[in-house]
Design an enzyme around this catalytic site. Structure first.
Site, PDB file in Angstrom:
ATOM      1  N   PRO A  10       0.785  -1.233   0.000  1.00 37.77           N
ATOM      2  CG  PRO A  10      -0.215  -1.159   2.099  1.00 37.77           C
ATOM      3  CD  PRO A  10       0.470  -2.095   1.144  1.00 37.77           C
ATOM      4  CG  ASN A  11      -0.206   4.346   1.268  1.00 36.86           C
ATOM      5  OD1 ASN A  11      -1.172   4.913   0.778  1.00 36.86           O
ATOM      6  ND2 ASN A  11      -0.251   3.792   2.470  1.00 36.86           N
ATOM      7  NE  ARG A  18       2.934   9.812   1.483  1.00 32.40           N
ATOM      8  CZ  ARG A  18       2.197   8.904   2.127  1.00 32.40           C
ATOM      9  NH1 ARG A  18       1.104   8.425   1.575  1.00 32.40           N
ATOM     10  NH2 ARG A  18       2.527   8.497   3.319  1.00 32.40           N
ATOM     11  CE1 TYR A  23       9.271   5.010   2.802  1.00 28.22           C
ATOM     12  CE2 TYR A  23       8.179   7.114   3.204  1.00 28.22           C
ATOM     13  CZ  TYR A  23       8.444   5.811   3.569  1.00 28.22           C
ATOM     14  OH  TYR A  23       7.878   5.303   4.710  1.00 28.22           O
ATOM     15  CG  ASN A  72       8.410  -2.107   0.149  1.00 28.68           C
ATOM     16  OD1 ASN A  72       7.862  -2.179   1.256  1.00 28.68           O
ATOM     17  ND2 ASN A  72       9.053  -1.029  -0.260  1.00 28.68           N
ATOM     18  CB  ALA A  75       1.239  -0.255   6.300  1.00 28.87           C
ATOM     19  CG  ASP A  85      -0.709 -17.658   8.248  1.00 29.20           C
ATOM     20  OD1 ASP A  85       0.302 -17.873   8.944  1.00 29.20           O
ATOM     21  OD2 ASP A  85      -1.841 -17.492   8.734  1.00 29.20           O
ATOM     22  CD  GLU A  96      10.621  -7.744   5.985  1.00 32.05           C
ATOM     23  OE1 GLU A  96      10.838  -8.854   6.517  1.00 32.05           O
ATOM     24  OE2 GLU A  96      10.323  -6.725   6.636  1.00 32.05           O
ATOM     25  CB  ILE A  99      12.429   2.566   0.126  1.00 33.59           C
ATOM     26  CG1 ILE A  99      11.780   1.893  -1.094  1.00 33.59           C
ATOM     27  CG2 ILE A  99      13.188   3.823  -0.285  1.00 33.59           C
ATOM     28  CD1 ILE A  99      10.554   2.616  -1.621  1.00 33.59           C
ATOM     29  CB  SER A 100      12.899   4.011   4.923  1.00 36.20           C
ATOM     30  OG  SER A 100      11.823   3.211   5.398  1.00 36.20           O
TER      31      SER A 100
HETATM   32  O1  CA2 Z   1      10.658   1.894   3.438  1.00 36.66           O
HETATM   33  C1  CA2 Z   1       9.790   1.212   2.892  1.00 36.66           C
HETATM   34  O2  CA2 Z   1       9.915   0.733   1.774  1.00 36.66           O
HETATM   35  C2  CA2 Z   1       8.478   0.947   3.632  1.00 36.66           C
HETATM   36  O3  CA2 Z   1       8.099  -0.411   3.420  1.00 36.66           O
HETATM   37  C3  CA2 Z   1       7.435   1.875   3.038  1.00 36.66           C
HETATM   38  C4  CA2 Z   1       6.107   1.795   3.737  1.00 36.66           C
HETATM   39  C5  CA2 Z   1       6.248   1.991   5.253  1.00 36.66           C
HETATM   40  O4  CA2 Z   1       5.008   1.706   5.879  1.00 36.66           O
HETATM   41  C6  CA2 Z   1       7.290   1.033   5.798  1.00 36.66           C
HETATM   42  O5  CA2 Z   1       7.451   1.269   7.140  1.00 36.66           O
HETATM   43  C7  CA2 Z   1       8.626   1.181   5.109  1.00 36.66           C
HETATM   44  C8  CA2 Z   1       5.086   2.706   3.067  1.00 36.66           C
HETATM   45  C9  CA2 Z   1       5.315   4.163   3.291  1.00 36.66           C
HETATM   46  C10 CA2 Z   1       4.147   5.008   2.931  1.00 36.66           C
HETATM   47  O6  CA2 Z   1       4.012   5.157   1.539  1.00 36.66           O
HETATM   48  C11 CA2 Z   1       4.729   6.086   0.851  1.00 36.66           C
HETATM   49  C12 CA2 Z   1       4.906   5.860  -0.465  1.00 36.66           C
HETATM   50  C13 CA2 Z   1       5.595   6.748  -1.222  1.00 36.66           C
HETATM   51  C14 CA2 Z   1       6.139   7.867  -0.679  1.00 36.66           C
HETATM   52  C15 CA2 Z   1       5.950   8.101   0.634  1.00 36.66           C
HETATM   53  C16 CA2 Z   1       5.240   7.211   1.416  1.00 36.66           C
END
Ligand code: CA2
Length: 146
Positions: A10-11, A18, A23, A72, A75, A85, A96, A99-100
């Site tokens: 998601p996202n 953003r 990111y 990835n 959330a 599962d 897994e 990015i961060s």
């Molecule tokens: O760092 C990552 O790749 C995350 O999996 C990104 C997720 C966050 O919930 C994880 O803790 C770490 C999603 C972040 C929210 O989505 C965004 C997407 C694009 C730009 C900013 C935020």
């Protein structure tokens, strides 16, 4: 040659648009192009969804015909036992990917369910780390790692 599934939760369709301080400015379309280039002859299924159900269905698809998974889960990493599962049923390597560096962030981002079944975890390399993840999954496939 069976495909590698690169699944994004998601996202992540908003990547590059953003919170660039966390990111970066690379978009998901650019990440996909980067992964295709890194994969060479290897077919890849590069996908993103905001739906937990869809993500699980794609893991099932990978179970039936994929060689490796890079995921990835965003959330869902920290919430989804259903995703854990599903991933447990996959016989090949699972990376897994974040990015961060989730461990440098707030404590709600520290407990990953997915890590309980992932072959390895990559975090904090930025969006270009996806390229390294494609190289790493080839290594894990060649070494028959799970
Ligand atoms: O760092 C990552 O790749 C995350 O999996 C990104 C997720 C966050 O919930 C994880 O803790 C770490 C999603 C972040 C929210 O989505 C965004 C997407 C694009 C730009 C900013 C935020």
């Amino acid at each position: 040659m069976k495909p590698i599934f690169i699944l994004n939760g998601p996202n992540l369709n908003r990547l590059g648009k953003r919170e660039p301080e966390i990111y970066g400015t690379t978009t998901l379309a650019e990440v996909e192009a980067m992964c295709r280039e890194a994969a060479g002859e290897r077919p890849i299924e590069f996908r993103q969804t905001n739906s937990e159900e869809k993500l699980i269905d794609w893991v099932h698809e990978a179970i039936d015909g994929g060689e490796g998974i890079i995921i990835n889960p965003a959330a869902f990493t920290f919430t989804s036992l259903a995703l854990l599962d599903a991933l447990k049923m996959f016989k090949g390597p699972i990376i897994e990917f974040h990015i961060s560096n989730i461990h440098r962030r707030e404590s709600i981002y520290h407990r990953s369910y997915v890590s309980m079944t992932a072959t390895t975890v990559m975090a904090g390399l930025g969006a270009s780390g996806y390229r390294l993840a494609v190289q790493a999954i080839e290594l894990l496939i060649a070494e028959d790692k799970r």
